[in-house]
Scaffold this motif. Structure first.
Motif, mmCIF file in Angstrom:
data_model
loop_
_atom_site.group_PDB
_atom_site.id
_atom_site.type_symbol
_atom_site.label_atom_id
_atom_site.label_comp_id
_atom_site.label_asym_id
_atom_site.label_seq_id
_atom_site.Cartn_x
_atom_site.Cartn_y
_atom_site.Cartn_z
ATOM 1 N N UNK A 167 0.813 -1.223 0.000
ATOM 2 C CA UNK A 167 0.000 0.000 0.000
ATOM 3 C C UNK A 167 0.844 1.271 0.000
ATOM 4 N N UNK A 168 2.178 1.094 -0.027
ATOM 5 C CA UNK A 168 3.117 2.223 -0.017
ATOM 6 C C UNK A 168 2.851 3.167 1.159
ATOM 7 N N UNK A 169 2.606 2.561 2.325
ATOM 8 C CA UNK A 169 2.308 3.360 3.513
ATOM 9 C C UNK A 169 3.501 4.176 3.981
ATOM 10 N N UNK A 170 4.711 3.713 3.649
ATOM 11 C CA UNK A 170 5.905 4.460 4.053
ATOM 12 C C UNK A 170 5.918 5.852 3.428
ATOM 13 N N UNK A 171 5.297 5.984 2.261
ATOM 14 C CA UNK A 171 5.205 7.297 1.616
ATOM 15 C C UNK A 171 4.374 8.275 2.434
ATOM 16 N N UNK A 172 3.553 7.727 3.305
ATOM 17 C CA UNK A 172 2.728 8.550 4.190
ATOM 18 C C UNK A 172 3.316 8.606 5.599
#
Length: 208
Positions: A167-172
């Motif tokens: 979910x590419x949560x690291x981008x958030x």
């Protein structure tokens, strides 16, 4: 009666894939999450809401094959911030000042003290503290679900690092902690009719 609602709820094992939560019910859950009582009043949690069926199907293998993730109406993901620092404290106290018109001479000692507390907290302790806040939010959401006749299934059984990557949560700046599929139980979920097993109050309550 709230006790009857809590007796009604259970960890739903099979959701009715044909039933979707109406937007007003989903809005209640969003508001309930936002109103959760959290430590120091800081809101260092985020809730990711996923309705897209295709996205949720991809998360099933990362949840050890648990179909609730895809078959529920929506998937709620409770996440913690990867970094908690002075800006979170300032954001909170700036909001207090703006909403309550509280003067700085009252707020500043608390602002400074909280910054010191957080900055002196080791990273592992900070992570554990933030994670506990997510469990508080989970409990609140599950109770609200029961009151609103929404079925749910709290889940720790998933691979956070893989889900975060998907979910590419690291981008958030986020890390996932808990999953909560929500929707409506299937009529043939055998667990829906099972009696709730709990110890008697005399075994769980101590009155002094």
């Amino acid at each position: 009666m709230i006790i009857e609602k809590l007796k009604w709820r259970y960890a739903t094992k099979k959701f009715d894939v044909s039933k979707q939560l109406p937007q007003e019910k989903l809005n209640v859950l969003k508001e309930a999450f936002n109103l959760t009582a959290l430590s120091y009043g800081l809101q260092t949690l985020k809730m990711v809401v996923i309705e897209d069926q295709e996205v949720r199907e991809k998360l099933v293998p990362l949840s050890y094959g648990q179909r609730q993730v895809a078959d529920a109406s929506h998937l709620l993901i409770l996440c913690i911030q990867n970094e908690i620092d002075d800006k979170d404290v300032d954001q909170h106290f700036d909001a207090v000042k703006a909403l309550r018109n509280t003067p700085d001479d009252i707020l500043n000692p608390f602002r400074k003290g909280l910054k010191t507390t957080i900055n002196n907290m080791p990273s592992d302790k900070k992570y554990n503290w933030a994670t506990r806040q997510a469990y508080i939010a989970l409990g609140n959401l599950m109770t609200v679900c029961a009151v609103e006749n929404i079925d749910s299934c709290p889940m720790e059984g998933f691979i956070p690092s893989e889900l975060d990557k998907a979910l590419e949560l690291d981008n958030h700046g986020l890390s996932s902690v808990l999953l909560l599929p929500v929707g409506y139980r299937a009529e043939d979920d055998m667990f829906a009719s099972l009696k709730k097993v709990r110890k008697p109050l005399s075994d769980t309550i101590i009155e002094l």
